[in-house]
Design a protein around this motif. Structure first.
Motif, PDB file in Angstrom:
ATOM      1  N   PRO A   1       5.720  -2.256 -15.276  1.00  0.00           N
ATOM      2  CA  PRO A   1       5.755  -2.928 -13.965  1.00  0.00           C
ATOM      3  C   PRO A   1       6.375  -2.058 -12.873  1.00  0.00           C
ATOM      4  O   PRO A   1       5.899  -2.043 -11.735  1.00  0.00           O
ATOM      5  N   LEU A   2       7.440  -1.336 -13.229  1.00  0.00           N
ATOM      6  CA  LEU A   2       8.060  -0.441 -12.255  1.00  0.00           C
ATOM      7  C   LEU A   2       7.099   0.675 -11.868  1.00  0.00           C
ATOM      8  O   LEU A   2       6.998   1.050 -10.691  1.00  0.00           O
ATOM      9  N   GLY A   3       6.375   1.215 -12.844  1.00  0.00           N
ATOM     10  CA  GLY A   3       5.406   2.269 -12.553  1.00  0.00           C
ATOM     11  C   GLY A   3       4.320   1.798 -11.613  1.00  0.00           C
ATOM     12  O   GLY A   3       3.942   2.510 -10.674  1.00  0.00           O
ATOM     13  N   HIS A   4       3.820   0.595 -11.838  1.00  0.00           N
ATOM     14  CA  HIS A   4       2.793   0.043 -10.950  1.00  0.00           C
ATOM     15  C   HIS A   4       3.335  -0.132  -9.538  1.00  0.00           C
ATOM     16  O   HIS A   4       2.649   0.167  -8.548  1.00  0.00           O
ATOM     17  N   ALA A   5       4.565  -0.615  -9.435  1.00  0.00           N
ATOM     18  CA  ALA A   5       5.163  -0.835  -8.118  1.00  0.00           C
ATOM     19  C   ALA A   5       5.357   0.488  -7.378  1.00  0.00           C
ATOM     20  O   ALA A   5       5.050   0.600  -6.181  1.00  0.00           O
ATOM     21  N   LEU A   6       5.854   1.495  -8.070  1.00  0.00           N
ATOM     22  CA  LEU A   6       6.072   2.798  -7.432  1.00  0.00           C
ATOM     23  C   LEU A   6       4.748   3.443  -7.022  1.00  0.00           C
ATOM     24  O   LEU A   6       4.658   4.073  -5.959  1.00  0.00           O
ATOM     25  N   ALA A   7       3.728   3.284  -7.860  1.00  0.00           N
ATOM     26  CA  ALA A   7       2.418   3.843  -7.512  1.00  0.00           C
ATOM     27  C   ALA A   7       1.865   3.172  -6.256  1.00  0.00           C
ATOM     28  O   ALA A   7       1.268   3.835  -5.396  1.00  0.00           O
ATOM     29  N   ALA A   8       2.084   1.865  -6.143  1.00  0.00           N
ATOM     30  CA  ALA A   8       1.617   1.148  -4.956  1.00  0.00           C
ATOM     31  C   ALA A   8       2.333   1.638  -3.702  1.00  0.00           C
ATOM     32  O   ALA A   8       1.725   1.768  -2.633  1.00  0.00           O
ATOM     33  N   VAL A   9       3.623   1.922  -3.830  1.00  0.00           N
ATOM     34  CA  VAL A   9       4.373   2.445  -2.676  1.00  0.00           C
ATOM     35  C   VAL A   9       3.904   3.859  -2.343  1.00  0.00           C
ATOM     36  O   VAL A   9       3.733   4.226  -1.169  1.00  0.00           O
ATOM     37  N   ALA A  10       3.680   4.678  -3.381  1.00  0.00           N
ATOM     38  CA  ALA A  10       3.221   6.055  -3.161  1.00  0.00           C
ATOM     39  C   ALA A  10       1.827   6.097  -2.549  1.00  0.00           C
ATOM     40  O   ALA A  10       1.449   7.101  -1.917  1.00  0.00           O
ATOM     41  N   TRP A  11       1.076   5.017  -2.713  1.00  0.00           N
ATOM     42  CA  TRP A  11      -0.268   4.963  -2.144  1.00  0.00           C
ATOM     43  C   TRP A  11      -0.245   5.100  -0.623  1.00  0.00           C
ATOM     44  O   TRP A  11      -1.145   5.735  -0.032  1.00  0.00           O
ATOM     45  N   ALA A  12       0.765   4.553   0.027  1.00  0.00           N
ATOM     46  CA  ALA A  12       0.805   4.554   1.495  1.00  0.00           C
ATOM     47  C   ALA A  12       0.828   5.969   2.077  1.00  0.00           C
ATOM     48  O   ALA A  12      -0.008   6.303   2.925  1.00  0.00           O
ATOM     49  N   PRO A  13       1.750   6.854   1.657  1.00  0.00           N
ATOM     50  CA  PRO A  13       1.698   8.222   2.203  1.00  0.00           C
ATOM     51  C   PRO A  13       0.436   8.971   1.788  1.00  0.00           C
ATOM     52  O   PRO A  13      -0.065   9.806   2.549  1.00  0.00           O
ATOM     53  N   ALA A  14      -0.097   8.690   0.590  1.00  0.00           N
ATOM     54  CA  ALA A  14      -1.348   9.334   0.174  1.00  0.00           C
ATOM     55  C   ALA A  14      -2.500   8.898   1.087  1.00  0.00           C
ATOM     56  O   ALA A  14      -3.341   9.720   1.482  1.00  0.00           O
TER      57      ALA A  14
END
Length: 764
Positions: free
Chosen positions: A412-425
């Motif tokens: 769950p933490l990995g999914h959340a961090l990936a979603a946040v990292a999506w914004a700068p990408a």
């Protein structure tokens, strides 16, 4: 600024010697002995004369590299393997994938570990033979294949041509399996994120660009942002920095932090796969950590020089690798230019803004003279795009890396961090797409060594103009301004001359899309495009150059990548799509995408005909019954003839796709072929042709879509001789660039306009 060049000079000499000697393997042992003897003699003299000592050190570096070549060459391409390659026969081969291999890929890199039952270890490039499912690095595959030896100096020892799809027989070893699992898990999560952010995220964090679409890849290249998805020094610095900072916060001794950093760095290299830029960055990071552990000062240029020399000794064939060259040049640019440039800019802006501008500017100045060898053009807004993307890149990288690890531990933490990292990408992708849409996003530049020399000179003048002062600066600024004026006049004049010399009544065009086909037919305001080349950027550029933004009919002759790889650029821009037999789900998915965008999609066979402006087009192949299996032999073959008032004013044309000799002979047996004015030569001018077909159609002009230095030997001397015997003038995109054909003054005559050479000829 004082630069320590004591190691840089030997590294540069060793690099230059390596780049030359890998192309002369037979001479390397003798040269190596000579270098060692000369270096030894100069070393004795150098005890009293300092210049001799420096030269001795440089020659010793060259001797080390030449010795490495002499030692590694025999095992890399054994004579017995060269004999098999020369025989042309297919044998059993065992390969180990070096990078992820995607279904539908045209080529992929591997190591050849067994050939005809004998062991070896040779780097190879494999054309075709891709399994239906994705293959991870370290996977062992078996295949029956023929192979060709590459030219001396190539970073691949052989080119492998499978007779069938390679069969995975062994999973990657556990030392790689964990990395493949992490990488694929993160890639799957990124793939579910929307838009360009999801496509870029895996590339920004891990260098995995398999999700990047051709359109986004073209935009990233135009904006000069592709380096962000190539793992290099910044990524390694992030990894090492995190370990050192966290270890320091926990009170761990420096020696243990260094050891931990080295272990994590090694794991990171395995995770992202050791591309040349990764190797360079990792070795530099390792040297820095060793110096820190020893309590020694760290100086950037000597560290870079040591890393370069070490890597060339380990793998001399990196010397000519564009990835390695660009990585080293970018790092050198940052070490030598970024600081002084930022100091100048800092006089009029905050330091952090100055650094944001100075870093991409320094890297681009250092790398652009080499990049023009790959693409003779300049990214107009490259520095601006990098300034806009720079704040987002480290955020996406750090969060992406942490998310990748977290997915395996706390999903769950990995999914959340990936979603946040999506914004700068997503921001980086948006910048790339915005820049690509700007006018004159890339400016033409002379190709080859002349272009390199000119750009290096202009870059040097620019550096002097920025970093010097007084009279020297004023002279440099004047020289730079004069260069800009001369360039503008030259480019503008050349463009006007180019456009003004083109025949306004052209009917056929051959686009220069590299090793592939993209042919345009134009009549009475309607346009047909026959095949789309290997990638969307090239065909889009050609259509834009011709003033075409919409096609009435798109013909996909068959589904090989060099004929349909650019098809995504036409989705939503084609009214009708006609095609030959479909071979699998990927082909059908491509057609479904066109249909979803509103195109009428139709599989055609012999006898189908309709109108395109004043042309009647007729499908001559494949036959209605007994059609060949999907592929070259089933290529849709079209004939165009003028109708109505255009019977005498239109050039007739025959487009053969990739039909081989057997299919061409079968086509002749279906009925006689009338003479045509233009023939699109089959299969890029391969030797697999039926001379009787070309003798029967007696075309005035033969169009050959082919890429320069394509590795296949296309067009072959046999094909060119066959065309000459039929009285057909050969026009080829590798030499002529864009080709336009228009009716000549006499009946049956053809006027040919070419981008790089103009010819006017015809035949009554």
């Amino acid at each position: 600024m004082i630069v320590d060049l004591r190691l840089a000079i030997p590294a540069a000499v060793g690099w230059a010697a390596t780049a030359v000697l890998i192309g002369l393997p037979g001479a390397t042992p003798a040269v190596s002995i000579g270098l060692w003897l000369t270096a030894g003699l100069l070393a004795v003299v150098g005890l009293r004369v300092r210049p001799a000592a420096i030269i001795a050190l440089a020659l010793a570096a060259a001797a080390l590299c030449s010795t490495a070549i002499a030692v590694q060459s025999p095992g890399r391409a054994p004579e017995w393997a060269n004999s098999i390659a020369a025989s042309g026969r297919s044998v059993d081969a065992v390969l180990v994938a070096g990078k992820p291999v995607m279904p539908g890929a045209r080529s992929w890199r591997a190591r050849l570990v067994s050939l005809d039952g004998r062991s070896l270890d040779s780097p190879v490039v494999v054309f075709g033979g891709v399994p239906e499912a994705r293959v991870e690095p370290g996977t062992t595959l078996e295949v029956t294949a023929a192979l060709d030896a590459t030219e001396a100096g190539d970073d691949r020892a052989f080119v492998v041509f499978p007779d069938e799809a390679a069969r995975p027989t062994r999973a990657p070893p556990s030392t790689l399996g964990w990395a493949n699992d992490l990488r694929s898990g993160f890639r799957d999560v990124a793939a579910r994120l929307p838009g360009v952010g999801g496509e870029l995220l895996a590339g920004l964090a891990l260098g995995d660009t398999t999700l990047v679409t051709p359109e986004l890849d073209a935009a990233m290249k135009t904006a000069s942002l592709t380096h962000l998805t190539a793992v290099s020094g910044a990524n390694c610095a992030v990894v090492v920095g995190l370990v050192m900072l966290v270890g320091g916060a926990l009170g761990i001794p420096r020696a243990l932090r260094v050891v931990g950093s080295l272990l994590v760095l090694a794991a990171f290299v395995v995770l992202v796969t050791p591309e040349p830029s990764v190797q360079r960055a990792a070795v530099m990071a390792g040297v820095v950590l060793a110096l820190l552990a020893a309590g020694q000062p760290v100086r950037g240029v000597p560290v870079l020089a040591l890393a370069v020399l070490g890597l060339l000794i380990a793998d001399p064939w990196l010397a000519r690798s564009y990835g390695f060259v660009l990585s080293v040049l970018a790092t050198a640019g940052l070490l030598l230019l970024a600081g002084p440039l930022a100091a100048v800019l800092e006089r009029g802006m905050p330091r952090w803004i100055a650094l944001v501008i100075a870093v991409p500017a320094a890297a681009q100045v250092a790398c652009q003279p080499v990049i023009v060898l790959l693409d003779p053009s300049l990214p107009t807004y490259g520095v601006v795009a990098n300034v806009l993307a720079a704040p987002a890149a480290p955020i996406a990288t750090i969060l992406g890396l942490v998310a990748c690890v977290a997915l395996a531990v706390v999903p769950p933490l990995g999914h959340a961090l990936a979603a946040v990292a999506w914004a700068p990408a997503a921001w980086i992708g948006a910048v790339a797409e915005f820049v690509q849409g700007l006018p004159a996003a890339r400016l033409p530049w002379p190709p080859g060594p002349v272009g390199v020399a000119l750009l290096a000179a202009v870059g040097a003048v620019g550096i002097v103009a920025v970093l010097s002062s007084g009279r020297t600066r004023r002279r440099a600024v004047l020289a730079l301004a004069a260069s800009v004026v001369i360039y503008t006049v030259f480019v503008g004049g050349a463009r006007l001359l180019d456009l003004g010399s083109r025949p306004v009544d052209w009917q056929y065009a051959a686009c220069d899309v590299g090793q592939g086909d993209a042919m345009v037919v134009r009549s009475a305001g309607q346009v047909a495009l026959i095949d789309t080349g290997p990638e969307p950027g090239a065909v889009s550029s050609c259509l834009s150059d011709l003033g075409i933004d919409h096609v009435d009919m798109l013909v996909l002759t068959h589904f090989d990548l060099d004929h349909v790889g650019g098809s995504s650029a036409l989705v939503g821009r084609a009214d009708t799509v006609i095609h030959g037999p479909v071979s699998g789900v990927d082909d059908q998915a491509m057609l479904d995408e066109f249909a979803a965008a509103g195109a009428t999609v139709e599989q055609v066979s012999r006898g189908r005909q309709s109108l395109l402006g004043d042309f009647r087009w007729t499908v001559l192949w494949p036959p209605v019954r007994g059609a060949p299996e999907p592929g070259n032999a089933a290529s849709v073959t079209l004939r165009f003839d003028g109708v109505g008032e255009c019977v005498s004013g239109c050039l007739s044309g025959l487009f053969l796709g990739d039909l081989g000799e057997e299919a061409q002979s079968a086509l002749l047996r279906l009925g006689p072929l009338e003479r045509v004015d233009v023939v699109k030569v089959a299969h890029h001018g391969s030797a697999d042709q039926d001379p009787e077909l070309y003798a029967e159609v007696r075309a005035t002009a033969g169009l050959i879509g082919v890429g320069a230095d394509n590795g296949y030997g296309h067009p072959t001397s046999e094909a060119l001789g066959m065309l000459a015997a039929a009285g057909t003038a050969s026009l080829r995109t590798d030499e002529n660039g864009l080709i336009l054909l228009a009716p000549g003054d006499a009946a049956g005559a053809v006027t040919a306009w070419t981008q790089r050479a103009v010819a006017d000829g015809g035949r009554d």
